[in-house]
Design a protein around this motif. Structure first.
Motif, short mmCIF file in Angstrom:
data_model
loop_
_atom_site.label_atom_id
_atom_site.label_comp_id
_atom_site.label_asym_id
_atom_site.label_seq_id
_atom_site.Cartn_x
_atom_site.Cartn_y
_atom_site.Cartn_z
N GLY A 8 4.82 -9.44 -5.22
CA GLY A 8 5.44 -9.56 -4.02
C GLY A 8 5.72 -8.18 -3.19
N VAL A 9 5.34 -7.05 -3.95
CA VAL A 9 5.47 -5.67 -3.38
C VAL A 9 4.00 -5.07 -2.89
N THR A 10 3.81 -4.92 -1.65
CA THR A 10 2.61 -4.40 -1.38
C THR A 10 2.59 -2.69 -0.95
N VAL A 11 1.93 -2.08 -1.67
CA VAL A 11 1.38 -0.62 -1.31
C VAL A 11 0.00 -0.30 -0.81
N THR A 12 0.38 0.27 0.26
CA THR A 12 -1.04 0.92 1.15
C THR A 12 -0.96 2.44 1.32
N ALA A 32 -2.56 15.33 2.41
CA ALA A 32 -1.48 14.67 2.27
C ALA A 32 -1.84 13.20 2.20
N TYR A 33 -0.91 12.47 1.91
CA TYR A 33 -1.02 10.93 1.65
C TYR A 33 0.39 10.49 2.13
N ARG A 34 0.18 9.25 2.98
CA ARG A 34 1.18 8.46 3.54
C ARG A 34 1.01 7.00 2.73
N ILE A 35 2.40 6.69 2.12
CA ILE A 35 2.48 5.43 1.43
C ILE A 35 3.37 4.42 2.03
N ASP A 36 3.10 3.42 2.44
CA ASP A 36 3.74 2.05 2.89
C ASP A 36 4.04 1.18 1.80
N ARG A 38 5.99 -2.46 1.18
CA ARG A 38 6.47 -3.68 1.73
C ARG A 38 6.95 -4.43 0.76
N ASN A 39 8.35 -4.83 1.01
CA ASN A 39 8.59 -6.02 0.00
C ASN A 39 8.68 -7.22 0.77
N ASP A 40 7.53 -8.03 0.16
CA ASP A 40 7.46 -9.23 0.63
C ASP A 40 7.85 -10.48 -0.47
N SER A 41 8.81 -9.89 -1.20
CA SER A 41 9.44 -10.64 -2.20
C SER A 41 10.59 -11.36 -1.80
N GLU A 42 11.51 -12.32 -2.56
CA GLU A 42 12.49 -12.73 -2.33
C GLU A 42 13.63 -12.05 -2.83
N PHE A 43 13.51 -10.86 -3.42
CA PHE A 43 14.32 -10.02 -3.96
C PHE A 43 14.74 -8.63 -3.55
N THR A 44 16.13 -8.27 -3.29
CA THR A 44 16.28 -6.71 -2.94
C THR A 44 15.91 -6.17 -3.98
N ILE A 45 15.13 -4.83 -3.77
CA ILE A 45 14.60 -4.09 -4.81
C ILE A 45 14.91 -2.60 -4.59
N LYS A 46 14.90 -1.79 -5.56
CA LYS A 46 15.16 -0.45 -5.49
C LYS A 46 13.97 0.26 -6.37
N LEU A 47 13.41 1.40 -5.44
CA LEU A 47 12.34 2.10 -6.35
C LEU A 47 13.20 3.14 -7.30
N LEU A 48 13.10 3.23 -8.41
CA LEU A 48 13.52 4.05 -9.25
C LEU A 48 12.84 5.18 -9.55
N ARG A 49 11.91 5.03 -10.13
CA ARG A 49 10.61 6.38 -10.48
C ARG A 49 9.29 5.97 -10.17
N GLY A 79 11.28 -8.48 3.11
CA GLY A 79 10.74 -8.10 4.56
C GLY A 79 11.01 -6.85 5.00
N GLU A 80 11.69 -6.05 4.45
CA GLU A 80 11.73 -4.57 4.92
C GLU A 80 10.58 -3.53 4.24
N ALA A 81 10.32 -2.56 4.70
CA ALA A 81 9.20 -1.50 4.45
C ALA A 81 10.04 -0.18 4.41
N HIS A 82 9.12 0.71 3.64
CA HIS A 82 9.39 2.21 3.43
C HIS A 82 8.29 2.74 3.56
N GLN A 83 8.22 3.91 4.35
CA GLN A 83 7.03 4.98 4.35
C GLN A 83 7.32 6.19 3.98
N TYR A 84 6.64 6.96 3.27
CA TYR A 84 7.00 8.40 3.11
C TYR A 84 5.74 9.10 3.02
N VAL A 85 5.64 10.37 3.31
CA VAL A 85 4.49 11.32 3.16
C VAL A 85 4.94 12.21 2.14
#
Length: 128
Positions: A8-12, A32-36, A38-49, A79-85
């Motif tokens: 349920g987590v999409t990475v682009t 440079a690379y941009r990572i998107d 998106r959490n389309d799962s039903e859970f709140t998640i945290k990116l650890l590593r 439903g939230e997303a995070h982007q970074y470069v």
């Protein structure tokens, strides 16, 4: 744009060659690379590593591993997303990257891996 979905987590990924920071005569090519994410799962998640495999035609394979992404460990509600470069340098101007994120489902404390799709890093003049 390479995209993959894991549990349920999409990475682009989107990439750009940075000629102003590169020096082909010194075998130094910067991307440079941009990572998107998106959490389309039903859970709140945290990116650890993060864990990257970087393949460079001119220098072989290297691994990069560490906490979070660009100094952060983002928390994503459903439903939230995070982007970074971020960036990568190659000796050859021709390579690829792939990897994984270690995520945590906050409610249960369960850890799981999310795949980062393989993407290429190619200096534009090498494409002809």
């Amino acid at each position: 744009m390479p995209t993959t979905t894991t549990q349920g987590v999409t990475v682009t990924v989107t990439t750009n060659y940075l000629p102003d920071y590169s020096s082909p005569a010194q075998e130094h090519f910067v991307f440079a690379y941009r990572i998107d994410i998106r959490n389309d799962s039903e859970f709140t998640i945290k990116l650890l590593r993060r864990h990257w495999y970087i393949s460079d035609v001119g220098a072989g394979l290297r691994e990069v591993e560490g906490e979070g992404v660009v100094g952060r460990q983002p928390v994503l509600e459903p439903g939230e997303a995070h982007q970074y470069v971020s960036g990568c340098n190659l000796k050859s101007g021709l390579g690829k990257m792939r990897g994984t994120y270690l995520m945590e489902r906050l409610a249960s404390g369960e850890h799981f891996q999310v795949n980062i799709p393989e993407f290429t890093l190619i200096v534009p003049f090498r494409m002809n």
